[in-house]
Motif scaffolding. Structure first.
Motif, PDB file in Angstrom:
ATOM      1  N   GLN A  69      39.195 -23.907  48.184  1.00 32.02           N
ATOM      2  CA  GLN A  69      40.654 -23.705  48.619  1.00 32.02           C
ATOM      3  C   GLN A  69      40.653 -23.932  50.070  1.00 32.02           C
ATOM      4  O   GLN A  69      41.561 -23.594  50.857  1.00 32.02           O
ATOM      5  N   GLY A  70      39.872 -24.925  50.984  1.00 36.12           N
ATOM      6  CA  GLY A  70      39.931 -25.292  52.028  1.00 36.12           C
ATOM      7  C   GLY A  70      39.039 -24.754  53.267  1.00 36.12           C
ATOM      8  O   GLY A  70      38.985 -24.875  54.311  1.00 36.12           O
ATOM      9  N   GLY A  71      38.401 -23.576  52.527  1.00 32.32           N
ATOM     10  CA  GLY A  71      37.203 -23.126  53.485  1.00 32.32           C
ATOM     11  C   GLY A  71      35.961 -23.730  53.858  1.00 32.32           C
ATOM     12  O   GLY A  71      35.945 -24.998  53.454  1.00 32.32           O
ATOM     13  N   THR A  72      35.334 -23.646  55.180  1.00 34.74           N
ATOM     14  CA  THR A  72      34.432 -24.200  55.660  1.00 34.74           C
ATOM     15  C   THR A  72      33.060 -23.768  55.767  1.00 34.74           C
ATOM     16  O   THR A  72      33.047 -22.460  55.490  1.00 34.74           O
ATOM     17  N   ILE A  73      31.831 -24.486  55.932  1.00 31.14           N
ATOM     18  CA  ILE A  73      30.732 -23.707  55.815  1.00 31.14           C
ATOM     19  C   ILE A  73      30.003 -23.856  57.247  1.00 31.14           C
ATOM     20  O   ILE A  73      30.341 -24.392  58.198  1.00 31.14           O
ATOM     21  N   SER A  74      29.619 -22.754  57.622  1.00 30.13           N
ATOM     22  CA  SER A  74      28.483 -22.359  58.785  1.00 30.13           C
ATOM     23  C   SER A  74      27.330 -21.804  58.507  1.00 30.13           C
ATOM     24  O   SER A  74      27.218 -21.061  57.708  1.00 30.13           O
ATOM     25  N   PHE A  75      26.259 -22.361  59.143  1.00 27.61           N
ATOM     26  CA  PHE A  75      24.886 -21.888  58.933  1.00 27.61           C
ATOM     27  C   PHE A  75      24.274 -21.007  60.241  1.00 27.61           C
ATOM     28  O   PHE A  75      23.210 -20.734  60.045  1.00 27.61           O
ATOM     29  N   GLU A  76      25.290 -20.944  61.005  1.00 29.01           N
ATOM     30  CA  GLU A  76      24.911 -20.179  62.146  1.00 29.01           C
ATOM     31  C   GLU A  76      24.917 -18.473  62.291  1.00 29.01           C
ATOM     32  O   GLU A  76      25.823 -17.925  62.045  1.00 29.01           O
ATOM     33  N   ASP A  77      23.888 -17.987  62.915  1.00 35.71           N
ATOM     34  CA  ASP A  77      23.603 -16.614  62.812  1.00 35.71           C
ATOM     35  C   ASP A  77      24.058 -16.109  61.714  1.00 35.71           C
ATOM     36  O   ASP A  77      24.736 -15.058  61.566  1.00 35.71           O
TER      37      ASP A  77
END
Length: 262
Positions: A187-195
């Motif tokens: 649905q347009g969400g994005t990924i982050s691997f930080e913290d």
């Protein structure tokens, strides 16, 4: 096929092409398999990805399978997952189920806005609605006589933890897309691997272990200072794994050969 002296058979296609695993495919009737194939299934050290149908029969007959029967039984079953979380004391956003004759009670228990979901077979953010008023609620109830209602928790991101045999192999933030309230990547969400918070990862691990979900993506959100499990996804996608440069089939193969899936 053999890994050392062990025999591994798969019915589903997740490990197709892995040389140590004999993938037979899923057939609607057990007798559709040849006598030799039936012997392989019944004498395998482990039957991998047996599907819900065969997972039940193999478990009852004492065969070892992966994933667990519970992993199959609760897949795409939001109502069952919610009941299980509450029975096990796993923190979960306030959620209630309403059958048709109790629809009028929804607005007594929940103030707008709240979240309504299709309770079965909805994934990738489809079938999840923010209900801001009675008109939206009425439209949802027309399509869903069994209403699955959950408190609305404003958030910018939630935590996805992928676990195989109760061990985390990946954790990442799913960041809500602008103009939406859902964090699903579809649905347009994005990924982050930080913290990545270790407390959240540990909460996911413990919840998966207690629920006996051993091939799962657990979605969590921090609510009132406590990590809550939103839901368990047995179809947890590959985008997060690919973004991290991980190959799920190779991860499963290495765990199988090392004995970690036992």
């Amino acid at each position: 096929m053999y890994a050392g002296m062990r025999r591994f058979v798969a019915l589903g296609s997740r490990l197709k092409g892995v040389p140590e695993v004999d993938t037979l495919g899923v057939r609607p009737n057990f007798l559709d398999y040849t006598p030799q194939e039936r012997e392989c299934i019944l004498n395998a050290d482990m039957v991998l990805f047996p599907t819900l149908n065969y997972a039940q029969f193999l478990t009852t007959s004492g065969r070892k399978i992966f994933p667990s029967l519970e992993t199959y039984l609760y897949a795409d079953e939001k109502i069952k997952q919610t009941t299980l979380f509450y029975m096990l004391g796993i923190p979960h956003p306030r959620t209630r189920v309403y059958y048709r004759r109790h629809h009028q009670d929804i607005v007594r228990h929940f103030g707008f806005p709240f979240v309504a979901k299709i309770p079965r077979s909805s994934a990738r953010g489809r079938g999840v609605y923010r209900i801001d008023g009675k008109e939206a609620l009425g439209a949802y109830l027309q399509r869903n006589p069994v209403a699955y209602i959950q408190e609305y928790v404003p958030h910018r991101q939630d935590l996805r933890v992928v676990l195989i045999n109760y061990k985390p192999v990946l954790a990442y933030w799913r960041i809500v897309s602008p103009g939406d309230f859902r964090s699903n990547l579809a649905q347009g969400g994005t990924i982050s691997f930080e913290d990545i918070p270790q407390e959240g990862v540990e909460t996911a691990r413990e919840a998966a272990r207690r629920c006996r979900f051993n091939d799962v993506g657990m979605d969590l959100i921090q609510l009132r200072g406590i990590w809550h499990v939103m839901e368990a996804n047995m179809k947890y996608g590959r985008k997060g794994l690919k973004a991290k440069g991980l190959d799920l089939k190779e991860i499963l193969r290495q765990k199988l050969l090392s004995g970690e899936l036992d």
